[in-house]
Scaffold this active site. Structure first.
Site, PDB file in Angstrom:
ATOM      1  N   CYS A 168      26.096  12.593   2.166  1.00 13.85           N
ATOM      2  CA  CYS A 168      25.846  10.599   2.312  1.00 13.85           C
ATOM      3  C   CYS A 168      26.279  10.624   0.922  1.00 13.85           C
ATOM      4  O   CYS A 168      24.257  11.276   0.358  1.00 13.85           O
ATOM      5  CB  CYS A 168      25.194   9.750   3.283  1.00 13.85           C
ATOM      6  SG  CYS A 168      25.033   8.247   2.851  1.00 13.85           S
ATOM      7  N   ARG A 210     -17.459  -4.780  12.573  1.00 11.60           N
ATOM      8  CA  ARG A 210     -18.493  -6.197  13.277  1.00 11.60           C
ATOM      9  C   ARG A 210     -18.397  -5.996  14.610  1.00 11.60           C
ATOM     10  O   ARG A 210     -19.384  -6.544  15.219  1.00 11.60           O
ATOM     11  CB  ARG A 210     -18.015  -7.191  12.806  1.00 11.60           C
ATOM     12  CG  ARG A 210     -18.050  -8.161  13.329  1.00 11.60           C
ATOM     13  CD  ARG A 210     -18.168  -9.879  12.680  1.00 11.60           C
ATOM     14  NE  ARG A 210     -16.913 -10.653  12.350  1.00 11.60           N
ATOM     15  CZ  ARG A 210     -16.371 -11.337  11.637  1.00 11.60           C
ATOM     16  NH1 ARG A 210     -16.627 -12.878  11.063  1.00 11.60           N
ATOM     17  NH2 ARG A 210     -14.771 -11.479  11.958  1.00 11.60           N
ATOM     18  N   ASP A 217     -10.301  -9.848   1.507  1.00 13.94           N
ATOM     19  CA  ASP A 217      -9.420  -9.664   2.494  1.00 13.94           C
ATOM     20  C   ASP A 217      -9.345  -8.013   2.927  1.00 13.94           C
ATOM     21  O   ASP A 217      -8.371  -7.594   3.414  1.00 13.94           O
ATOM     22  CB  ASP A 217      -8.333 -10.113   2.676  1.00 13.94           C
ATOM     23  CG  ASP A 217      -7.360 -11.320   3.745  1.00 13.94           C
ATOM     24  OD1 ASP A 217      -8.278 -10.682   4.985  1.00 13.94           O
ATOM     25  OD2 ASP A 217      -6.561 -11.045   3.281  1.00 13.94           O
ATOM     26  N   CYS A 246      28.433   5.315   3.238  1.00 14.69           N
ATOM     27  CA  CYS A 246      29.324   7.363   3.755  1.00 14.69           C
ATOM     28  C   CYS A 246      30.670   6.329   4.787  1.00 14.69           C
ATOM     29  O   CYS A 246      30.964   6.743   4.602  1.00 14.69           O
ATOM     30  CB  CYS A 246      28.723   8.123   3.655  1.00 14.69           C
ATOM     31  SG  CYS A 246      28.190   8.236   5.601  1.00 14.69           S
ATOM     32  N   CYS A 259      21.429   7.473   8.473  1.00 18.40           N
ATOM     33  CA  CYS A 259      22.174   7.810   8.329  1.00 18.40           C
ATOM     34  C   CYS A 259      22.371   9.185   8.359  1.00 18.40           C
ATOM     35  O   CYS A 259      20.750   9.616   7.722  1.00 18.40           O
ATOM     36  CB  CYS A 259      23.412   7.514   6.907  1.00 18.40           C
ATOM     37  SG  CYS A 259      24.306   9.204   6.442  1.00 18.40           S
ATOM     38  N   SER A 273     -19.825 -14.913  11.023  1.00 14.83           N
ATOM     39  CA  SER A 273     -18.447 -14.972   9.990  1.00 14.83           C
ATOM     40  C   SER A 273     -18.994 -16.628   9.718  1.00 14.83           C
ATOM     41  O   SER A 273     -20.204 -16.783   9.533  1.00 14.83           O
ATOM     42  CB  SER A 273     -17.295 -15.448  11.522  1.00 14.83           C
ATOM     43  OG  SER A 273     -17.524 -17.077  12.497  1.00 14.83           O
ATOM     44  N   LYS A 312     -13.885 -13.622  -1.422  1.00 17.11           N
ATOM     45  CA  LYS A 312     -14.213 -13.341   0.287  1.00 17.11           C
ATOM     46  C   LYS A 312     -12.967 -11.766  -0.411  1.00 17.11           C
ATOM     47  O   LYS A 312     -11.368 -12.028  -0.152  1.00 17.11           O
ATOM     48  CB  LYS A 312     -12.976 -14.803   1.056  1.00 17.11           C
ATOM     49  CG  LYS A 312     -13.348 -14.225   2.006  1.00 17.11           C
ATOM     50  CD  LYS A 312     -13.265 -15.784   3.173  1.00 17.11           C
ATOM     51  CE  LYS A 312     -13.391 -15.526   4.207  1.00 17.11           C
ATOM     52  NZ  LYS A 312     -12.363 -14.562   4.872  1.00 17.11           N
ATOM     53  N   LYS A 365     -10.779 -21.431   1.791  1.00 14.33           N
ATOM     54  CA  LYS A 365      -9.676 -20.500   1.657  1.00 14.33           C
ATOM     55  C   LYS A 365      -8.823 -21.086   1.059  1.00 14.33           C
ATOM     56  O   LYS A 365      -8.686 -21.810   1.511  1.00 14.33           O
ATOM     57  CB  LYS A 365      -9.652 -20.240   3.496  1.00 14.33           C
ATOM     58  CG  LYS A 365     -10.572 -19.960   4.574  1.00 14.33           C
ATOM     59  CD  LYS A 365      -9.818 -18.415   4.644  1.00 14.33           C
ATOM     60  CE  LYS A 365     -11.258 -18.017   5.886  1.00 14.33           C
ATOM     61  NZ  LYS A 365     -11.044 -17.985   7.533  1.00 14.33           N
ATOM     62  N   GLU A 370     -18.544 -15.622  -3.829  1.00 13.94           N
ATOM     63  CA  GLU A 370     -17.914 -14.192  -4.251  1.00 13.94           C
ATOM     64  C   GLU A 370     -16.918 -14.037  -3.762  1.00 13.94           C
ATOM     65  O   GLU A 370     -16.448 -15.344  -3.174  1.00 13.94           O
ATOM     66  CB  GLU A 370     -19.259 -13.798  -3.336  1.00 13.94           C
ATOM     67  CG  GLU A 370     -20.324 -13.324  -3.658  1.00 13.94           C
ATOM     68  CD  GLU A 370     -21.670 -12.644  -2.273  1.00 13.94           C
ATOM     69  OE1 GLU A 370     -20.338 -12.599  -1.477  1.00 13.94           O
ATOM     70  OE2 GLU A 370     -22.803 -12.686  -2.885  1.00 13.94           O
ATOM     71  N   TYR A 385     -21.998  -6.804  -0.104  1.00 15.30           N
ATOM     72  CA  TYR A 385     -22.851  -7.898  -0.553  1.00 15.30           C
ATOM     73  C   TYR A 385     -23.345  -7.905  -0.044  1.00 15.30           C
ATOM     74  O   TYR A 385     -24.336  -9.461  -0.110  1.00 15.30           O
ATOM     75  CB  TYR A 385     -21.425  -8.526  -0.585  1.00 15.30           C
ATOM     76  CG  TYR A 385     -20.829  -9.137   0.702  1.00 15.30           C
ATOM     77  CD1 TYR A 385     -21.185  -9.753   1.450  1.00 15.30           C
ATOM     78  CD2 TYR A 385     -19.014  -8.672   1.071  1.00 15.30           C
ATOM     79  CE1 TYR A 385     -20.485 -10.136   2.782  1.00 15.30           C
ATOM     80  CE2 TYR A 385     -18.979  -8.835   2.017  1.00 15.30           C
ATOM     81  CZ  TYR A 385     -19.358  -9.079   3.342  1.00 15.30           C
ATOM     82  OH  TYR A 385     -18.936  -9.472   4.663  1.00 15.30           O
ATOM     83  N   CYS A 393      27.459   3.556   8.503  1.00 10.08           N
ATOM     84  CA  CYS A 393      26.489   3.471   6.596  1.00 10.08           C
ATOM     85  C   CYS A 393      27.534   2.984   5.783  1.00 10.08           C
ATOM     86  O   CYS A 393      28.703   3.460   5.760  1.00 10.08           O
ATOM     87  CB  CYS A 393      26.837   4.848   6.209  1.00 10.08           C
ATOM     88  SG  CYS A 393      25.562   4.939   4.663  1.00 10.08           S
ATOM     89  N   ASP A 425     -10.183  19.740  -8.931  1.00  2.59           N
ATOM     90  CA  ASP A 425      -9.755  20.189  -8.002  1.00  2.59           C
ATOM     91  C   ASP A 425     -11.022  21.797  -8.167  1.00  2.59           C
ATOM     92  O   ASP A 425     -10.803  22.143  -6.947  1.00  2.59           O
ATOM     93  CB  ASP A 425      -8.406  20.557  -8.351  1.00  2.59           C
ATOM     94  CG  ASP A 425      -7.800  19.014  -7.395  1.00  2.59           C
ATOM     95  OD1 ASP A 425      -8.898  18.145  -7.047  1.00  2.59           O
ATOM     96  OD2 ASP A 425      -6.440  18.735  -7.350  1.00  2.59           O
ATOM     97  N   ALA A 469      -8.053  18.578 -12.341  1.00  4.09           N
ATOM     98  CA  ALA A 469      -7.743  19.786 -12.218  1.00  4.09           C
ATOM     99  C   ALA A 469      -9.256  20.506 -12.253  1.00  4.09           C
ATOM    100  O   ALA A 469      -8.872  21.193 -11.232  1.00  4.09           O
ATOM    101  CB  ALA A 469      -6.529  20.259 -12.965  1.00  4.09           C
TER     102      ALA A 469
HETATM  103  P1  AMP Z   1     -14.320 -15.286   9.079  1.00  2.00           P
HETATM  104  O1  AMP Z   1     -13.958 -14.186   9.091  1.00  2.00           O
HETATM  105  O2  AMP Z   1     -13.163 -15.822   8.222  1.00  2.00           O
HETATM  106  O3  AMP Z   1     -14.872 -16.194   9.950  1.00  2.00           O
HETATM  107  O4  AMP Z   1     -14.497 -14.909   7.354  1.00  2.00           O
HETATM  108  C1  AMP Z   1     -15.743 -14.340   7.771  1.00  2.00           C
HETATM  109  C2  AMP Z   1     -15.729 -13.328   6.844  1.00  2.00           C
HETATM  110  O5  AMP Z   1     -15.711 -12.766   5.741  1.00  2.00           O
HETATM  111  C3  AMP Z   1     -17.276 -12.165   7.397  1.00  2.00           C
HETATM  112  O6  AMP Z   1     -16.901 -11.853   8.207  1.00  2.00           O
HETATM  113  C4  AMP Z   1     -16.869 -11.405   5.986  1.00  2.00           C
HETATM  114  O7  AMP Z   1     -16.362  -9.697   6.176  1.00  2.00           O
HETATM  115  C5  AMP Z   1     -15.863 -11.679   5.204  1.00  2.00           C
HETATM  116  N1  AMP Z   1     -15.989 -11.814   3.880  1.00  2.00           N
HETATM  117  C6  AMP Z   1     -15.168 -10.969   3.057  1.00  2.00           C
HETATM  118  N2  AMP Z   1     -15.914 -11.039   1.583  1.00  2.00           N
HETATM  119  C7  AMP Z   1     -17.230 -11.926   2.122  1.00  2.00           C
HETATM  120  C8  AMP Z   1     -18.421 -12.437   0.669  1.00  2.00           C
HETATM  121  N3  AMP Z   1     -18.117 -12.159   0.022  1.00  2.00           N
HETATM  122  N4  AMP Z   1     -19.378 -12.792   1.529  1.00  2.00           N
HETATM  123  C9  AMP Z   1     -19.392 -12.531   3.013  1.00  2.00           C
HETATM  124  N5  AMP Z   1     -18.056 -12.300   4.193  1.00  2.00           N
HETATM  125  C10 AMP Z   1     -16.955 -11.982   3.151  1.00  2.00           C
HETATM  126 ZN    ZN Z   2      25.853   7.590   4.733  1.00  3.28          ZN
END
Ligand code: AMP
Ligand code: ZN
Length: 652
Positions: free
Chosen positions: A418, A130, A111, A398, A413, A78, A109, A302, A107, A216, A395, A33, A30
């Site tokens: 309902c 990228r 997603d 109902c 529905c 990559s 990875k 992986k 490190e 990173y 439904c 804000d 708050a």
């Molecule tokens: P890939 O897409 O399977 O070729 O994996 C490479 C991608 O892993 C990179 O382009 C990054 O986007 C991602 N990635 C995630 N974490 C890391 C990290 N700690 N170091 C390097 N790449 C990373």
């Molecule tokens: Zn309904």
């Protein structure tokens, strides 16, 4: 006035920093804000004084025409993949042939999506994807809406950094729930959701989706000699870096880190799909160089996919609060990511048709984060003749005819009476972000409904302690308690009521913006569509939904009844909520506290407005952890719930 603006920007950035980077909010939402609104007012009056690092750049929508191509000065690469320990050992041997003493940094990875951020004199000037590594897309406006990406750095350096932009599991769940309610297709996983969000042309949408980042890499490192020093430098510059990295001298050591993380993986608040192993020494990296597409000095291990086969035994169809009908498969139980799974969502009818999913089929089930498991696909070769799945026409609650609108993926529905919808709406009305009526959860709502005591939200206020006491499981005291909670909710500021009404597209944030602007519900009810649509952060969709909701006769009767019952219809602003720092939050205590007695801690939390609960669930907001905390802490981590310690409680 200019000084005040500078001061506000500095303060707000400092608070945001504490919130995002140190996980230790310094002020209540708050207060934040309030200062934020003051800044907006000043900036509107003096657009020429708006600072580059003002937090207001992060919110509010701009509609972009598209994204321009952006040529990376330093290409993004990559990584080579490894799926087994053997492949890691082969990598290690290649490295050691040339550099026998090399050591590694492991490190997580993350997603998400690779991003590149370029700063000039300490100000973010370009944020890009990228792409193919050389040419990506300029998505600067969208990346500015990722709240943990710094808009300016503490020193005026020119620097390009690389990292990952991702959607935390919690944001993912929230976004998908909203999409489901709106009849839109859900995102398959947090990664797709992040990708879809970053390609949005409406930057306002990006701001709402709750993306986050981990950086990173420095595109062209200066100063640092090792990758771990790069991480430290990025940290000092105000970027979020991931602290769960590990320095390893051998592949044995790398492997034990991988095993540890594989176990912790599910309890992280974000998704990882593997571990990246890099030679730590930057000089060695430079000597080893690159193959055509990937560095020789790094490899990505992986994790095996979290997918299993299961058989569909039956399908349940349930009706949500907005009438959307959701299919859920009952499965033969399988172990998936550490839990036993026996139900999985089939998303919607279009999904079932597209994948031709049938009862009796063997299917691939997967888990994306903390979310409910989902059915990915059918294993066709295991199909023994089955008929296509029968899709309900009526439904399940109902019995009225279901609609399948052309622009929607779900069945709906549309019967306003309902029972299933009504019960879900009542539950939503009482929920924490809405009217926050403690004790009025799903099962009680169902009892009230079945006993014919409550049909719509206005009926809640007609309940008497005696009536409540007629329900199974209630005694005089518990009935009185629920009655008091209902009475107390009448005093809520009206944005809670507005959100609680469950109007399509009107979430809790929009409700707050609306009530701030219109002050009371009755003015909002007669406001014209354009006036609503022109509010910052809203738009035509919300405006249209509201005006048609308020135009209906049923709504008019409902509002009159609520008013008659004494429910507050006006906006009370921050005043009421500011005085109790933990107002409305559900807090769980676990472990041994060193300096405070459990009862003292509980009393203190309650005096600050918190509800202290005994067990951790999705509804928990905070967990205060003492020494030797056990399963409650694990559960909290799994659910991504914020964790605090005793010192925090003392300082409150
Ligand atoms: P890939 O897409 O399977 O070729 O994996 C490479 C991608 O892993 C990179 O382009 C990054 O986007 C991602 N990635 C995630 N974490 C890391 C990290 N700690 N170091 C390097 N790449 C990373
Ligand atoms: Zn309904």
């Amino acid at each position: 006035m200019k000084t005040r603006m500078n001061e506000l920007v500095e303060l707000l950035n400092q608070y945001a920093d504490a919130y995002y980077h140190m996980d230790a909010p310094q002020v209540s939402d708050a207060t934040y804000d309030k200062l934020y609104r003051e800044l907006v007012t000043l900036e509107t009056a003096h657009p020429e004084w708006v600072l580059a690092n003002s937090p207001t750049h992060r919110v509010g929508g701009k509609i972009l025409d598209g994204f321009e191509k952006y040529r990376h000065e330093y290409p993004l690469f990559s990584l080579q993949d490894a799926f087994s320990r053997q492949e890691l050992e082969a990598f290690d041997q290649r490295v050691r042939k040339e550099f026998p003493k090399a050591s590694y940094i492991c490190e997580l990875k993350i997603d998400g999506l690779s991003i590149s951020l370029t700063y000039q004199a300490g100000t973010l000037v370009v944020g890009a994807t990228r792409g193919d590594g050389n040419i990506g897309e300029n998505i600067t406006e969208n990346l500015k809406r990722v709240s943990d990406i710094p808009l300016t750095l503490p020193v005026p350096v020119d620097i390009t950094v690389r990292g990952e932009c991702y959607m935390p599991k919690a944001s993912f769940e929230r976004v998908n729930t909203l999409r489901q309610e709106a009849g839109e297709a859900e995102f398959a996983n947090p990664r797709n959701a992040a990708a879809g969000t970053l390609r949005q042309l409406d930057t306002g949408v990006v701001a709402k989706r709750g993306l986050a980042s981990f950086l990173y890499q420095e595109a062209s490192p200066t100063e640092a000699n090792t990758q771990s020093a790069v991480l430290e430098k990025l940290d000092n510059l105000g970027f979020v870096t991931n602290h769960d990295y590990h320095l390893a001298d051998s592949i044995d050591d790398v492997w034990s880190f991988i095993e540890r993380m594989a176990e912790r993986r599910d309890s992280l608040p974000y998704e990882i799909d593997g571990i990246v192993i890099k030679v730590n020494d930057l000089a060695v990296q430079e000597e080893m160089g690159f193959t055509v597409k990937a560095p020789r000095w790094a490899i990505a291990y992986k994790f095996p996919a979290e997918e299993k086969e299961a058989q569909i035994l039956s399908v349940d169809w349930t009706v949500g609060r907005t009438g959307v009908v959701t299919p859920t498969a009952n499965l033969t139980p399988v172990q998936l990511a550490g839990t036993t799974v026996s139900r999985a969502t089939l998303h919607n009818v279009d999904y079932i048709a597209e994948k031709d999913i049938r009862i009796g089929d063997t299917v691939i089930v997967y888990k994306a984060g903390d979310i409910i498991p989902a059915v990915l696909s059918v294993v066709e070769k295991k199909r023994t003749t089955q008929e296509a799945m029968s899709i309900p026409e009526l439904c399940p609650s109902c019995g009225s005819h279901l609609q399948h609108y052309e622009d929607e993926v779900a069945l709906r529905c549309i019967n306003p009476l309902c029972p299933s919808q009504l019960m879900n709406r009542l539950e939503h009305f009482a929920s924490r972000d809405a009217m926050n009526i403690a004790g009025l959860g799903g099962s009680i709502v169902e009892k009230l409904f079945s006993a014919d005591l409550v049909h719509d939200v206005a009926d809640i206020y007609k309940l008497t302690p005696t009536a409540i006491q007629t329900l199974e499981g209630f005694k005089e005291k518990s009935a009185e308690k629920l009655y008091q909670a209902i009475q107390a909710s009448k005093e809520n500021s009206a944005e809670r009521l507005l959100f609680g009404l469950g109007i399509r597209h009107v979430g809790s944030k929009a409700s707050k913006i609306l009530m701030e602007a219109f002050k009371d519900l009755e003015s909002l009810a007669v406001a014209d569509q354009e006036a609503i649509a022109s509010l910052e952060g809203l738009g035509q969709v919300i405006a249209k939904s509201l005006t048609s909701y308020f135009a209906s006769r049923g709504t008019k009767t409902l509002l009159a009844e609520l008013k008659e019952a004494g429910v507050n219809l006006t906006y009370l602003g921050q005043v009421a909520r500011d005085d109790a720092a933990l107002s409305g939050l559900t807090v769980v205590l676990t472990g041994k506290l060193e300096r405070m007695k459990r009862s003292e801690a509980k009393a203190k939390l309650e005096s600050l407005g918190a509800n202290v609960a005994g067990s951790v669930s999705k509804k928990t907001d905070l967990v205060v952890v003492g020494a030797d905390a056990g399963s409650k802490l694990t559960k909290a981590q799994e659910l991504g719930i914020e964790i605090k310690d005793e010192a925090w409680l003392e300082n409150l």
